[in-house]
Design a protein around this motif. Structure first.
Motif, PDB file in Angstrom:
ATOM      1  N   GLY A 156       0.813  -1.206   0.000  1.00  0.00           N
ATOM      2  CA  GLY A 156       0.000   0.000   0.000  1.00  0.00           C
ATOM      3  C   GLY A 156       0.846   1.255   0.000  1.00  0.00           C
ATOM      4  N   GLU A 157       1.931   1.225   0.760  1.00  0.00           N
ATOM      5  CA  GLU A 157       2.844   2.363   0.805  1.00  0.00           C
ATOM      6  C   GLU A 157       3.637   2.478  -0.491  1.00  0.00           C
ATOM      7  N   TRP A 158       4.034   1.322  -1.053  1.00  0.00           N
ATOM      8  CA  TRP A 158       4.830   1.302  -2.290  1.00  0.00           C
ATOM      9  C   TRP A 158       4.082   2.004  -3.425  1.00  0.00           C
ATOM     10  N   TYR A 159       2.776   1.735  -3.491  1.00  0.00           N
ATOM     11  CA  TYR A 159       1.939   2.321  -4.546  1.00  0.00           C
ATOM     12  C   TYR A 159       0.918   3.297  -3.937  1.00  0.00           C
ATOM     13  N   LYS A 160       1.373   4.104  -3.005  1.00  0.00           N
ATOM     14  CA  LYS A 160       0.476   4.990  -2.257  1.00  0.00           C
ATOM     15  C   LYS A 160      -0.178   6.049  -3.139  1.00  0.00           C
ATOM     16  N   ASP A 161       0.426   6.356  -4.288  1.00  0.00           N
ATOM     17  CA  ASP A 161      -0.132   7.389  -5.156  1.00  0.00           C
ATOM     18  C   ASP A 161      -1.172   6.836  -6.127  1.00  0.00           C
ATOM     19  N   ARG A 162      -1.407   5.523  -6.088  1.00  0.00           N
ATOM     20  CA  ARG A 162      -2.387   4.910  -6.995  1.00  0.00           C
ATOM     21  C   ARG A 162      -3.750   4.809  -6.310  1.00  0.00           C
ATOM     22  N   PRO A 163      -4.829   5.185  -6.983  1.00  0.00           N
ATOM     23  CA  PRO A 163      -6.164   5.035  -6.395  1.00  0.00           C
ATOM     24  C   PRO A 163      -6.543   3.574  -6.185  1.00  0.00           C
ATOM     25  N   SER A 164      -6.015   2.701  -7.026  1.00  0.00           N
ATOM     26  CA  SER A 164      -6.179   1.255  -6.823  1.00  0.00           C
ATOM     27  C   SER A 164      -4.828   0.600  -7.034  1.00  0.00           C
TER      28      SER A 164
END
Length: 307
Positions: A156-164
Motif C-alpha cells: 500500500g505504501e509502495w503504490y500509495k499514489d495509486r487510487p487502486s
C-alpha cells in the motif's frame, strides 16, 4: 527429559529434500550447537514436478515485461511462499530473454517488490540473477497470515499514489493455503486497500513412493541410539512417518498409547504441522518451532532437553 550435553551422536532425520548448493539445517546441526553432537540425515518426503501451463504463463509475463512499477502494467509485484515456486521462477530466469538486447535488464524486475514468507525462500530468491538484485521483503514474517498483513501495509505504501493497487502475481503449488489472497482481496477492506492476487500453479507435489521404506531403513540403522529426533516440515507424509515409527494404529488411524521409554522424538517446523498431527492422528509432537528456521527448530529441541 532432562539431559544436557551429549557425547553420542544424535541422529536427526530432516524430512525434506536437501537444499543446494548448501542447506542451512545441515550447516547448523553439523556444527555441534551447545555441545549437542547431531548427525543429520535428509529423508525426502515430497517430489515436485513443474506444471507446463503455469510455467508458460509466467514466462510470457516475464518476456512481455508484464511485472513492473509502470502505470497500467498487469502486475506490480511478486509473492513467493515456497522454495519450489522459486526454483520454477529461477529456471525461467536463467533460460534468459528472447532477445539479446534485453539481457542487461532481464528479468526486468528492478522496480517492483518481491515478497517472501521466510528465510529459506528469501535465500533462494537472493540467488536469482538480476542487476541490481531483486528487492525482497517479508522474510521476517514466517507464515502466510503475517506476510499478508505485511503486504497490505508495505505494498500500500509502495503504490500509495495509486487510487487502486496493481495486482500481485503469486507463484504457487497445487497444494497451498488461501490465506494470502483471502486477506488481500477481503471485500470488507476499503477499495483503495484491496489488492488483487493472481495465483499461478507452477509445480505439483506428491508424497514419494519410496519415503516410508527409505525412512524405515534409516530407523533400523540407528535403532541402538539413545536419542533420535525427527523434524517434520509439512503435513504431507505424516501418516507414513508415524507408521514407520510404529506409532500408528492401522485400524483406528490414530497414534497408539506409548508404553515404556521413548528414544525417538518429533519436532515440527511450526503450528500448522503440529496441529495437523494433533487433530488428525492424536499425536502431540515433543517440540514445535516458534519460527520456521534452523534456529527455530534448534531452540525448540534444546528447550525440550532443558526441561
Amino acid at each position: 527429559m532432562a539431559n544436557s550435553k551429549m557425547s553420542e551422536r544424535i541422529p536427526i532425520f530432516l524430512l525434506k529434500t536437501r537444499s543446494t548448493p548448501s542447506d542451512a539445517y545441515e550447516d547448523l546441526f553439523q556444527s555441534v550447537p551447545d555441545g549437542f553432537n547431531f548427525e543429520p540425515y535428509f529423508v525426502p518426503v515430497l517430489e515436485h514436478r513443474f506444471q507446463d501451463e503455469g510455467m508458460a504463463r509466467v514466462k510470457s509475463v516475464l518476456l512481455s515485461k508484464g511485472i513492473s512499477g509502470e502505470e497500467g502494467s498487469p502486475y506490480g509485484g511478486l509473492v513467493f511462499t515456497s522454495q519450489r515456486a522459486v526454483e520454477g521462477f529461477s529456471h525461467l530466469v536463467r533460460r534468459g530473454p528472447a532477445r539479446d538486447e534485453d539481457e542487461e535488464t532481464w528479468p526486468h524486475l528492478q522496480d517492483i517488490p518481491v515478497y517472501s514468507v521466510g528465510p529459506a525462500t528469501t535465500r533462494a530468491l537472493q540467488a536469482v540473477p538480476q542487476e541490481p538484485p531483486l528487492q525482497i521483503f517479508g522474510s521476517h514474517t514466517g507464515n502466510g497470515e503475517d506476510l499478508s498483513k505485511f503486504i497490505l501495509e508495505h505494498y500500500g505504501e509502495w503504490y500509495k499514489d495509486r487510487p487502486s493497487k496493481p495486482p500481485l502475481l503469486f507463484l504457487v503449488g497445487e497444494q497451498r493455503r488461501d490465506i494470502i489472497p483471502k486477506t488481500l482481496m477481503d471485500a470488507t477492506l476499503p477499495a483503495e486497500k484491496q489488492i488483487k492476487v493472481d495465483e499461478v500453479v507452477v509445480y505439483g507435489t506428491g508424497v514419494m513412493e519410496s519415503f516410508r521404506d527409505d525412512f524405515e531403513v534409516l530407523l533400523q540403522e540407528t535403532e541402538g541410539r539413545r536419542v533420535r529426533w525427527v523434524v517434520v516440515f509439512s503435513p504431507s507424509g505424516c501418516d507414513n512417518m508415524l507408521r514407520a515409527l510404529g506409532m500408528l494404529d492401522k485400524a483406528a488411524g490414530r497414534v497408539k498409547e506409548t508404553k515404556g521409554p521413548v528414544n525417538t522424538y518429533v519436532a515440527t517446523i511450526g503450528p500448522t504441522t503440529r496441529n495437523h498431527l494433533l487433530e488428525n492422528f492424536g499425536f502431540e509432537p515433543h517440540a514445535s518451532a516458534d519460527y520456521p528456521s534452523p534456529e527455530g527448530i534448534w531452540k525448540a529441541i534444546s528447550s525440550f532437553h532443558g526441561k
